[in-house]
Design a protein around this motif. Structure first.
Motif, short mmCIF file in Angstrom:
data_model
loop_
_atom_site.label_atom_id
_atom_site.label_comp_id
_atom_site.label_asym_id
_atom_site.label_seq_id
_atom_site.Cartn_x
_atom_site.Cartn_y
_atom_site.Cartn_z
N GLY A 9 0.83 -1.19 0.00
CA GLY A 9 0.00 0.00 0.00
C GLY A 9 0.87 1.24 0.00
O GLY A 9 2.10 1.16 0.08
N HIS A 10 0.22 2.37 -0.07
CA HIS A 10 0.93 3.64 -0.16
C HIS A 10 1.44 4.10 1.20
O HIS A 10 1.04 3.57 2.25
CB HIS A 10 0.02 4.70 -0.78
CG HIS A 10 -0.43 4.36 -2.16
ND1 HIS A 10 0.45 4.21 -3.21
CD2 HIS A 10 -1.67 4.10 -2.67
CE1 HIS A 10 -0.22 3.91 -4.30
NE2 HIS A 10 -1.50 3.82 -4.00
N ALA A 11 2.32 5.09 1.18
CA ALA A 11 2.88 5.65 2.41
C ALA A 11 1.76 6.15 3.32
O ALA A 11 0.77 6.72 2.85
CB ALA A 11 3.82 6.80 2.06
N GLY A 12 1.92 5.92 4.62
CA GLY A 12 0.95 6.41 5.58
C GLY A 12 -0.24 5.51 5.81
O GLY A 12 -1.11 5.81 6.62
N GLU A 130 -6.66 9.57 1.35
CA GLU A 130 -5.49 10.39 1.07
C GLU A 130 -5.22 11.39 2.20
O GLU A 130 -4.07 11.61 2.59
CB GLU A 130 -5.66 11.13 -0.25
CG GLU A 130 -4.44 11.95 -0.64
CD GLU A 130 -4.64 12.73 -1.92
OE1 GLU A 130 -4.02 13.80 -2.05
OE2 GLU A 130 -5.40 12.26 -2.80
N ASP A 131 -6.28 11.97 2.75
CA ASP A 131 -6.12 12.94 3.84
C ASP A 131 -5.50 12.29 5.07
O ASP A 131 -4.60 12.87 5.70
CB ASP A 131 -7.46 13.58 4.21
CG ASP A 131 -7.98 14.51 3.13
OD1 ASP A 131 -7.18 14.93 2.26
OD2 ASP A 131 -9.19 14.82 3.14
N VAL A 132 -5.98 11.11 5.42
CA VAL A 132 -5.43 10.40 6.59
C VAL A 132 -3.97 10.03 6.34
O VAL A 132 -3.11 10.19 7.21
CB VAL A 132 -6.27 9.14 6.92
CG1 VAL A 132 -5.55 8.25 7.94
CG2 VAL A 132 -7.64 9.55 7.44
N ALA A 133 -3.67 9.54 5.14
CA ALA A 133 -2.29 9.18 4.82
C ALA A 133 -1.37 10.39 4.95
O ALA A 133 -0.29 10.31 5.55
CB ALA A 133 -2.21 8.60 3.41
N ARG A 134 -1.79 11.52 4.41
CA ARG A 134 -0.95 12.72 4.48
C ARG A 134 -0.76 13.17 5.93
O ARG A 134 0.35 13.53 6.34
CB ARG A 134 -1.56 13.85 3.64
CG ARG A 134 -0.57 14.98 3.38
CD ARG A 134 -1.14 16.01 2.41
NE ARG A 134 -0.11 16.85 1.85
CZ ARG A 134 0.53 17.81 2.50
NH1 ARG A 134 0.24 18.04 3.77
NH2 ARG A 134 1.46 18.53 1.90
N GLU A 135 -1.83 13.13 6.72
CA GLU A 135 -1.72 13.48 8.14
C GLU A 135 -0.71 12.58 8.85
O GLU A 135 0.11 13.05 9.65
CB GLU A 135 -3.08 13.36 8.82
CG GLU A 135 -4.07 14.45 8.48
CD GLU A 135 -5.46 14.16 9.03
OE1 GLU A 135 -5.60 13.26 9.88
OE2 GLU A 135 -6.41 14.84 8.59
N ARG A 136 -0.76 11.29 8.57
CA ARG A 136 0.17 10.34 9.21
C ARG A 136 1.60 10.60 8.76
O ARG A 136 2.54 10.50 9.55
CB ARG A 136 -0.25 8.91 8.89
CG ARG A 136 -1.51 8.46 9.59
CD ARG A 136 -1.85 7.03 9.20
NE ARG A 136 -3.04 6.56 9.88
CZ ARG A 136 -3.58 5.35 9.69
NH1 ARG A 136 -3.03 4.51 8.82
NH2 ARG A 136 -4.66 4.98 10.35
N GLY A 141 7.07 12.56 10.75
CA GLY A 141 8.27 13.38 10.61
C GLY A 141 9.49 12.65 10.08
O GLY A 141 10.62 12.99 10.43
N ASP A 142 9.30 11.68 9.21
CA ASP A 142 10.41 10.91 8.64
C ASP A 142 11.04 11.72 7.50
O ASP A 142 10.34 12.10 6.56
CB ASP A 142 9.88 9.58 8.11
CG ASP A 142 10.97 8.64 7.64
OD1 ASP A 142 12.07 9.11 7.28
OD2 ASP A 142 10.71 7.42 7.61
N PRO A 143 12.36 11.98 7.57
CA PRO A 143 13.00 12.74 6.49
C PRO A 143 12.84 12.10 5.12
O PRO A 143 12.90 12.79 4.10
CB PRO A 143 14.48 12.77 6.90
CG PRO A 143 14.52 12.40 8.33
CD PRO A 143 13.29 11.60 8.63
N ASN A 144 12.63 10.79 5.07
CA ASN A 144 12.44 10.11 3.79
C ASN A 144 11.14 10.53 3.09
O ASN A 144 10.96 10.26 1.90
CB ASN A 144 12.46 8.59 3.96
CG ASN A 144 13.82 8.08 4.34
OD1 ASN A 144 14.83 8.61 3.92
ND2 ASN A 144 13.86 7.05 5.17
N ASP A 145 10.24 11.16 3.83
CA ASP A 145 8.98 11.61 3.26
C ASP A 145 9.06 13.04 2.72
O ASP A 145 8.09 13.54 2.16
CB ASP A 145 7.86 11.54 4.30
CG ASP A 145 7.51 10.12 4.71
OD1 ASP A 145 7.54 9.24 3.84
OD2 ASP A 145 7.22 9.90 5.90
N ALA A 146 10.20 13.70 2.91
CA ALA A 146 10.30 15.12 2.54
C ALA A 146 10.01 15.34 1.06
O ALA A 146 9.30 16.29 0.70
CB ALA A 146 11.68 15.66 2.91
#
Length: 197
Positions: A9-12, A130-136, A141-146
């Protein structure tokens, strides 16, 4: 019977959290030894060093360069490591996005996976809005998500939900509000016989 379980699945979406929560119940229910292969744990440090050497940014794992040059070898090695454990008699839980492989149905291709008919395959597609994933993603705060946060509109073009044809063969989990009851139901679905395996 050995088991190969994918949490994709996608990030978050909560893939890792869900897989870890079910890990001990899976071993108790099957009486089998399991190995957990989380892509970020297995290849995170290597990927950071490799992309950092190429771009100067060790967290550049959503960039076009990473996706075109490093993504596929990373996944290939993850699948090969799973196959090696299965050959030794150890069932495997793999945690990774694997979105391209899901779309192409490669996770049911035993030749591509390098496994025999003595392995039961289950693919769990973990999803949230998508909103929940982005919030998570923001909250962790993982730098890999920057990169994905800085290029969210571009990143979200890669997001997809399996269509009905794909979803028929997957175990789809809405992970927006997990509960002990939903975990117990998922465990039963993972261990039930499948027409594909």
């Amino acid at each position: 019977m050995k088991h190969l379980l994918f949490f994709c699945g996608h990030a978050g979406a909560g893939k890792t959290t869900l897989a870890r929560r079910l890990f001990k119940p899976l071993m108790r229910a099957t009486g089998e030894p399991f190995c957990l292969l989380d892509k970020d744990t297995v290849y995170g440090a290597y990927s950071a060093a490799a992309i950092g050497a190429l771009t100067g940014d060790p967290h550049d794992r959503d960039s076009p360069l990473f996706l075109s040059r490093l993504r596929d070898p990373e996944y290939r090695s993850l699948i090969d490591t799973a196959a090696e454990n299965l050959a030794l008699g150890v069932s495997v839980v793999v945690v990774a996005p694997l979105t391209r492989e899901v779309r192409e149905r490669r996770l049911f291709d035993r030749a591509w996976l390098g496994i025999g008919d003595d392995v039961a395959i289950r693919v769990v597609w973990v999803q949230v809005s998508e909103d929940v994933a982005r919030e998570r993603i923001v909250a962790r705060g993982d730098p890999n998500d920057a990169y994905k946060l800085a290029h969210w509109e571009q990143y979200r073009q890669r997001l997809f939900v399996p269509d009905d044809a794909l979803a028929a063969d997957f175990v789809i989990v809405d992970n927006g509000a997990p509960s002990p009851e939903s975990d117990a139901d998922l465990l039963a679905r993972l261990l039930a016989p499948s027409r594909l395996t």
